[in-house]
Design a protein around this motif. Sequence first.
Motif, PDB file in Angstrom:
ATOM      1  N   ASN A 125       5.368  -4.167  10.121  1.00 36.14           N
ATOM      2  CA  ASN A 125       6.517  -4.288  11.032  1.00 36.14           C
ATOM      3  C   ASN A 125       7.582  -3.235  10.731  1.00 36.14           C
ATOM      4  O   ASN A 125       8.754  -3.540  10.534  1.00 36.14           O
ATOM      5  CB  ASN A 125       7.126  -5.691  10.962  1.00 36.14           C
ATOM      6  N   GLU A 126       7.153  -1.976  10.710  1.00 34.24           N
ATOM      7  CA  GLU A 126       8.057  -0.866  10.394  1.00 34.24           C
ATOM      8  C   GLU A 126       8.248   0.055  11.599  1.00 34.24           C
ATOM      9  O   GLU A 126       8.347   1.282  11.449  1.00 34.24           O
ATOM     10  CB  GLU A 126       7.519  -0.069   9.203  1.00 34.24           C
ATOM     11  N   GLU A 127       8.308  -0.502  12.807  1.00 31.07           N
ATOM     12  CA  GLU A 127       8.448   0.330  13.997  1.00 31.07           C
ATOM     13  C   GLU A 127       9.748   1.133  13.992  1.00 31.07           C
ATOM     14  O   GLU A 127       9.822   2.203  14.601  1.00 31.07           O
ATOM     15  CB  GLU A 127       8.381  -0.539  15.260  1.00 31.07           C
ATOM     16  N   LEU A 128      10.771   0.653  13.305  1.00 29.03           N
ATOM     17  CA  LEU A 128      12.047   1.358  13.271  1.00 29.03           C
ATOM     18  C   LEU A 128      12.058   2.506  12.270  1.00 29.03           C
ATOM     19  O   LEU A 128      12.906   3.395  12.348  1.00 29.03           O
ATOM     20  CB  LEU A 128      13.179   0.384  12.929  1.00 29.03           C
ATOM     21  N   SER A 176       1.539   7.183  -3.467  1.00 26.25           N
ATOM     22  CA  SER A 176       1.834   5.991  -2.668  1.00 26.25           C
ATOM     23  C   SER A 176       3.337   5.871  -2.487  1.00 26.25           C
ATOM     24  O   SER A 176       4.103   6.084  -3.430  1.00 26.25           O
ATOM     25  CB  SER A 176       1.279   4.728  -3.340  1.00 26.25           C
ATOM     26  N   MET A 177       3.753   5.542  -1.264  1.00 30.34           N
ATOM     27  CA  MET A 177       5.173   5.428  -0.938  1.00 30.34           C
ATOM     28  C   MET A 177       5.377   4.261   0.019  1.00 30.34           C
ATOM     29  O   MET A 177       4.449   3.842   0.721  1.00 30.34           O
ATOM     30  CB  MET A 177       5.704   6.710  -0.290  1.00 30.34           C
ATOM     31  N   ASP A 178       6.611   3.743   0.057  1.00 28.66           N
ATOM     32  CA  ASP A 178       6.988   2.753   1.054  1.00 28.66           C
ATOM     33  C   ASP A 178       7.470   3.455   2.308  1.00 28.66           C
ATOM     34  O   ASP A 178       8.028   4.567   2.244  1.00 28.66           O
ATOM     35  CB  ASP A 178       8.099   1.839   0.520  1.00 28.66           C
ATOM     36  N   ALA A 179       7.303   2.793   3.456  1.00 36.79           N
ATOM     37  CA  ALA A 179       7.653   3.409   4.734  1.00 36.79           C
ATOM     38  C   ALA A 179       9.140   3.329   5.045  1.00 36.79           C
ATOM     39  O   ALA A 179       9.570   3.817   6.094  1.00 36.79           O
ATOM     40  CB  ALA A 179       6.862   2.744   5.855  1.00 36.79           C
ATOM     41  N   ASP A 180       9.935   2.724   4.178  1.00 36.89           N
ATOM     42  CA  ASP A 180      11.352   2.511   4.484  1.00 36.89           C
ATOM     43  C   ASP A 180      12.253   3.633   3.992  1.00 36.89           C
ATOM     44  O   ASP A 180      13.478   3.532   4.071  1.00 36.89           O
ATOM     45  CB  ASP A 180      11.821   1.185   3.896  1.00 36.89           C
ATOM     46  N   LEU A 181      11.650   4.706   3.443  1.00 38.23           N
ATOM     47  CA  LEU A 181      12.389   5.874   2.943  1.00 38.23           C
ATOM     48  C   LEU A 181      13.290   5.554   1.747  1.00 38.23           C
ATOM     49  O   LEU A 181      14.197   6.330   1.442  1.00 38.23           O
ATOM     50  CB  LEU A 181      13.226   6.524   4.050  1.00 38.23           C
ATOM     51  N   GLN A 182      13.042   4.441   1.084  1.00 42.31           N
ATOM     52  CA  GLN A 182      13.789   4.174  -0.142  1.00 42.31           C
ATOM     53  C   GLN A 182      13.269   5.018  -1.300  1.00 42.31           C
ATOM     54  O   GLN A 182      13.993   5.254  -2.260  1.00 42.31           O
ATOM     55  CB  GLN A 182      13.717   2.682  -0.484  1.00 42.31           C
ATOM     56  N   HIS A 183      12.022   5.444  -1.202  1.00 41.63           N
ATOM     57  CA  HIS A 183      11.457   6.334  -2.216  1.00 41.63           C
ATOM     58  C   HIS A 183      11.788   7.776  -1.848  1.00 41.63           C
ATOM     59  O   HIS A 183      11.340   8.264  -0.806  1.00 41.63           O
ATOM     60  CB  HIS A 183       9.939   6.145  -2.295  1.00 41.63           C
ATOM     61  N   GLY A 210      16.244  -1.941   9.557  1.00 37.61           N
ATOM     62  CA  GLY A 210      15.362  -3.054   9.238  1.00 37.61           C
ATOM     63  C   GLY A 210      15.755  -3.739   7.949  1.00 37.61           C
ATOM     64  O   GLY A 210      16.811  -3.491   7.367  1.00 37.61           O
ATOM     65  N   GLU A 211      14.867  -4.600   7.503  1.00 35.56           N
ATOM     66  CA  GLU A 211      15.122  -5.364   6.281  1.00 35.56           C
ATOM     67  C   GLU A 211      13.832  -5.500   5.493  1.00 35.56           C
ATOM     68  O   GLU A 211      12.738  -5.272   6.003  1.00 35.56           O
ATOM     69  CB  GLU A 211      15.679  -6.757   6.622  1.00 35.56           C
TER      70      GLU A 211
END
Length: 336
Positions: free
Chosen positions: A21-24, A99-106, A210-211
Amino acid sequence: MNRKALHPENIRLTVIVACYNEELMVEMFYRTVVRYVKKYDYRFIFIDDGSKDETLSILQKLSNEDPLVAYISLSRNFGQPNALKAGYDFATDADCVISMDADLQHPPDKIDLLVAKWQDGFDIVNTVRAVQMDGALNRRIFAKLFYRFVNIISTTQILADGPDYRLVDRKVVSALAEFKESTPYLKEIIPWMGFNCTAVPVNIESRSYGESKYSFLKLISLSLRGITSFSVSPLRLSSFVGVGLSFMSFLYGIYAIYVHLFTDQTVQGWTSIIASVLFISGIQMLMLGIIGEYLGKTFLASKRRPAYLVKEIRDVSFSRSVEHKPELRTTRPVAS
């Protein structure tokens, strides 16, 4: 292979990203990170972990735009560890995998540093938070207690404050493909392998949109998976506690008999008796719960169900010299 002598354009680098659920965020992630990997012979593998929004549609669009973007669509939500395992299973042809998260926190600006450490000879390059993790106080306390407890009871030391932002060599990826656990816990599996590793500090950014998809209950569930994956110490602890309580009960029984036979006093205090019974009953239920957790894992393992199921996959090659049209497939071996 002499890693040090490799030029960036000759390094086959795969970036795997688990998405739920990372459409944003997923397109912004791609547009941002691709600028940092263009110097390499790169490839993205996005794993859509059963998203309910438009994440898969966006990945399909990105894959059509860029022949170096692959995606794996899982049949349902299997959880981030299983989704990452799927990414590693499909990236065995890379020289190294990030490997990375899709939320750009990395922070993607650390990719060059991770690759440089790999070229220095490290097979696993972890990241650690340079500053105190953000979030609610209860989450921070829970995380600290969890890491401390796991590292006490387990022979495998996991990296405290270590996010799922790491680089691993192809030999590590090949070794991961041999693991057939239905509930893999990569934070313990990877250090358990024993390859040459190091860690670099990074600043974990806040989410732009997102959250977090990890509720507190999901964190507890993931923690239980981690605690029971690589250690039987909780079972041994329950045995020691049981023996200790039995010994204390035996001593108290001798004391009660002595008071009744040799003194004029009587054993009084219903409150203390009820409190003792409730305490021991609570300990017993806790021990049964620990045993049940391990029995449950054994039950699930005996079914030999796969860690994930692939609904759709669009695979791509590394070669940028030859135009490569993404190949749409619906079948490919899955982890068992």
